[in-house]
Design a protein around this motif. Structure first.
Motif, short mmCIF file in Angstrom:
data_model
loop_
_atom_site.label_atom_id
_atom_site.label_comp_id
_atom_site.label_asym_id
_atom_site.label_seq_id
_atom_site.Cartn_x
_atom_site.Cartn_y
_atom_site.Cartn_z
N GLY A 47 0.88 -1.32 0.02
CA GLY A 47 0.04 -0.01 -0.10
C GLY A 47 0.76 1.30 0.04
N ALA A 48 2.24 0.99 0.00
CA ALA A 48 3.03 2.36 0.02
C ALA A 48 2.71 3.31 -1.31
CB ALA A 48 4.55 1.85 -0.25
N GLU A 49 2.53 4.30 -0.89
CA GLU A 49 2.36 5.34 -2.24
C GLU A 49 3.51 6.23 -2.62
OE1 GLU A 49 -0.78 7.98 -0.44
OE2 GLU A 49 -2.19 6.44 -0.23
N SER A 50 4.76 6.01 -2.14
CA SER A 50 5.88 6.38 -2.68
C SER A 50 6.94 5.66 -2.59
CB SER A 50 6.02 7.79 -2.24
OG SER A 50 6.60 8.03 -0.80
N SER A 51 8.17 6.04 -3.35
CA SER A 51 9.49 5.25 -3.04
C SER A 51 9.91 5.43 -1.48
CB SER A 51 10.25 5.75 -3.92
OG SER A 51 11.59 5.08 -3.78
N GLU A 52 9.77 6.75 -1.15
CA GLU A 52 10.42 7.33 0.04
C GLU A 52 9.54 6.36 1.40
OE1 GLU A 52 9.27 9.19 -2.10
OE2 GLU A 52 11.18 10.11 -2.74
N GLU A 53 8.19 6.09 1.13
CA GLU A 53 7.18 5.34 2.07
C GLU A 53 7.87 3.85 2.16
OE1 GLU A 53 2.66 4.25 3.28
OE2 GLU A 53 3.03 5.93 1.67
N LEU A 54 8.04 3.26 0.80
CA LEU A 54 8.52 2.05 0.83
C LEU A 54 9.70 1.77 1.35
CD1 LEU A 54 7.90 -0.96 -0.31
CD2 LEU A 54 9.01 -0.11 -2.59
N SER A 55 10.75 2.85 1.15
CA SER A 55 12.10 2.56 1.96
C SER A 55 12.07 2.68 3.16
CB SER A 55 13.01 3.88 1.24
OG SER A 55 13.15 3.81 -0.27
N ALA A 56 11.15 3.52 3.86
CA ALA A 56 10.98 3.50 5.25
C ALA A 56 10.55 2.35 5.88
CB ALA A 56 10.03 4.69 5.45
N LEU A 57 9.62 1.57 5.07
CA LEU A 57 9.32 0.34 5.73
C LEU A 57 10.36 -0.67 5.63
CD1 LEU A 57 5.50 0.22 3.74
CD2 LEU A 57 6.10 0.21 6.31
N VAL A 58 11.05 -0.64 4.63
CA VAL A 58 12.10 -1.69 4.61
C VAL A 58 13.24 -1.73 5.59
CG1 VAL A 58 14.19 -2.17 3.15
CG2 VAL A 58 12.00 -1.74 1.89
N ARG A 59 13.38 0.04 5.92
CA ARG A 59 14.28 0.07 7.10
C ARG A 59 13.70 -0.27 8.49
NH1 ARG A 59 15.04 5.00 4.27
NH2 ARG A 59 13.52 6.14 5.58
N GLU A 60 12.30 -0.09 8.69
CA GLU A 60 11.89 -0.72 9.66
C GLU A 60 11.72 -2.20 9.88
OE1 GLU A 60 7.00 -1.20 11.24
OE2 GLU A 60 7.33 0.28 9.77
N LEU A 61 11.76 -2.82 8.64
CA LEU A 61 12.00 -4.16 8.69
C LEU A 61 13.29 -4.60 8.97
CD1 LEU A 61 11.10 -7.16 7.93
CD2 LEU A 61 11.51 -6.87 5.36
N HIS A 62 14.62 -4.02 8.50
CA HIS A 62 15.73 -4.16 8.79
C HIS A 62 15.88 -4.12 10.38
CE1 HIS A 62 17.06 -3.62 4.31
NE2 HIS A 62 16.55 -4.77 4.83
N ASN A 63 15.42 -2.89 10.84
CA ASN A 63 15.62 -2.84 12.20
C ASN A 63 15.04 -3.82 13.22
OD1 ASN A 63 17.00 -0.35 11.99
ND2 ASN A 63 14.98 0.87 11.76
N THR A 64 13.67 -4.30 12.72
CA THR A 64 13.15 -5.21 13.52
C THR A 64 13.92 -6.51 13.48
OG1 THR A 64 10.83 -4.35 12.99
CG2 THR A 64 10.97 -6.79 13.67
N VAL A 65 14.30 -6.83 12.17
CA VAL A 65 15.06 -7.99 12.14
C VAL A 65 16.39 -8.09 12.76
CG1 VAL A 65 16.62 -9.64 10.68
CG2 VAL A 65 14.07 -8.77 9.83
N ASP A 66 16.99 -6.75 13.00
CA ASP A 66 18.34 -6.78 13.99
C ASP A 66 17.95 -6.84 15.58
OD1 ASP A 66 19.84 -6.43 11.60
OD2 ASP A 66 19.63 -3.98 11.89
N ARG A 67 16.73 -6.34 15.86
CA ARG A 67 16.62 -6.62 17.19
C ARG A 67 16.13 -7.73 17.63
NH1 ARG A 67 13.22 -1.92 16.07
NH2 ARG A 67 11.43 -3.18 16.04
N ILE A 68 15.53 -8.58 16.71
CA ILE A 68 15.19 -9.93 17.10
C ILE A 68 16.72 -10.88 17.19
CG2 ILE A 68 14.11 -12.11 16.13
CD1 ILE A 68 11.94 -10.35 15.06
N ALA A 69 17.22 -10.51 16.30
CA ALA A 69 18.79 -11.18 16.03
C ALA A 69 19.32 -10.73 17.33
CB ALA A 69 19.54 -10.85 14.67
N HIS A 70 19.72 -9.71 17.80
CA HIS A 70 20.20 -9.24 18.95
C HIS A 70 19.67 -9.97 20.12
CE1 HIS A 70 22.75 -6.37 21.53
NE2 HIS A 70 21.84 -6.44 22.34
N THR A 71 18.60 -9.90 20.34
CA THR A 71 17.79 -10.67 21.47
C THR A 71 18.17 -12.30 21.38
OG1 THR A 71 15.78 -9.11 21.50
CG2 THR A 71 15.38 -11.22 22.52
#
Length: 230
Positions: free
Chosen positions: A197-221
């Motif tokens: 549902g992303a309406e722009s490239s910037e919004e999609l990039s932000a969601l990708v960064r959110e995914l990366h951060n989530t994965v990093d937190r899970i891996a760290h835990t």
């Protein structure tokens, strides 16, 4: 979205099966035969024959009901139904022998006529008047014919049930598959929906960064919990 496998499979509907209808004719016919030609008291054959005929019908019904959770149970009960027909056939053959009556040869015209009638009539209402009026020899041979046809149908039913088991597995397999798929859906669906549902490239990039951060937190835990080197 991941498709969630079914745990409880479609089941029941046995009353529509031709094999069940024929087994009901065999049962009702056996009850009528015993009432007309066997002693009500002091003859254990009555109970044995009626129980064998009933067992065939009931095991088909019970197997159908159990198939929703256990294909293995369905196969076992269907096989029991088949075995009881063998027992019942022997009872009818023994009755013919003990009363010096004739088993019709497979090439006899009466046997051919019985086969054709049995193929075209599967409801007890079509048979009741026959079992109430025909002599014992005729009824024994009709039952033997019905048993042979029902056994063939049970063999075909068993083969289909075996294929269903190969395709669907046991209930533990289905429960595991459903649980795994549900976990996958719970993780993937919200993210995919948001990204789609992303309406722009910037919004999609932000969601990708959110995914990366989530994965990093899970891996760290997980590393901390297991004492692994960071």
């Amino acid at each position: 979205m991941t498709e969630i496998p079914k745990i409880i499979l479609p089941h029941g509907g046995y009353k529509k099966l031709i094999v069940f209808k024929k087994s009901d004719v065999i049962y009702q016919g056996t009850v009528t035969f015993c009432r007309r030609f066997l002693s009500k008291y002091g003859d254990r054959t009555v109970d044995q024959m009626i129980q064998a005929a009933r067992s065939c019908k009931q095991n088909i019904a019970e197997g159908s009901a159990a198939s929703g959770t256990s294909k293995e149970t369905e196969i076992k009960l269907t096989n029991v139904a088949r075995a009881t027909l063998d027992e019942l056939e022997e009872d009818y053959l023994d009755w013919l022998k003990s009363h010096k009556l004739r088993q019709w040869p497979s090439t006899d015209k009466k046997t051919t006529a019985a086969r054709e009638f049995a193929k075209q009539h599967e409801d007890w209402t079509d048979w009741e008047h026959i079992f109430e009026s025909r002599p014992a020899e005729t009824l024994c041979n009709l039952q033997i014919t019905l048993i042979h046809q029902t056994r063939v149908l049970l063999d075909a039913l068993l083969k289909r049930q075996e294929e269903d088991f190969k395709a669907c597995g046991g209930i533990r397999e289905r429960m595991y598959a459903a649980r795994t798929a549900t976990r996958g859906s719970a993780w993937k669906a919200p993210l995919y929906n948001r990204m789609a549902g992303a309406e722009s490239s910037e919004e999609l990039s932000a969601l990708v960064r959110e995914l990366h951060n989530t994965v990093d937190r899970i891996a760290h835990t997980l590393r901390n919990r297991n004492g692994w080197d960071l």
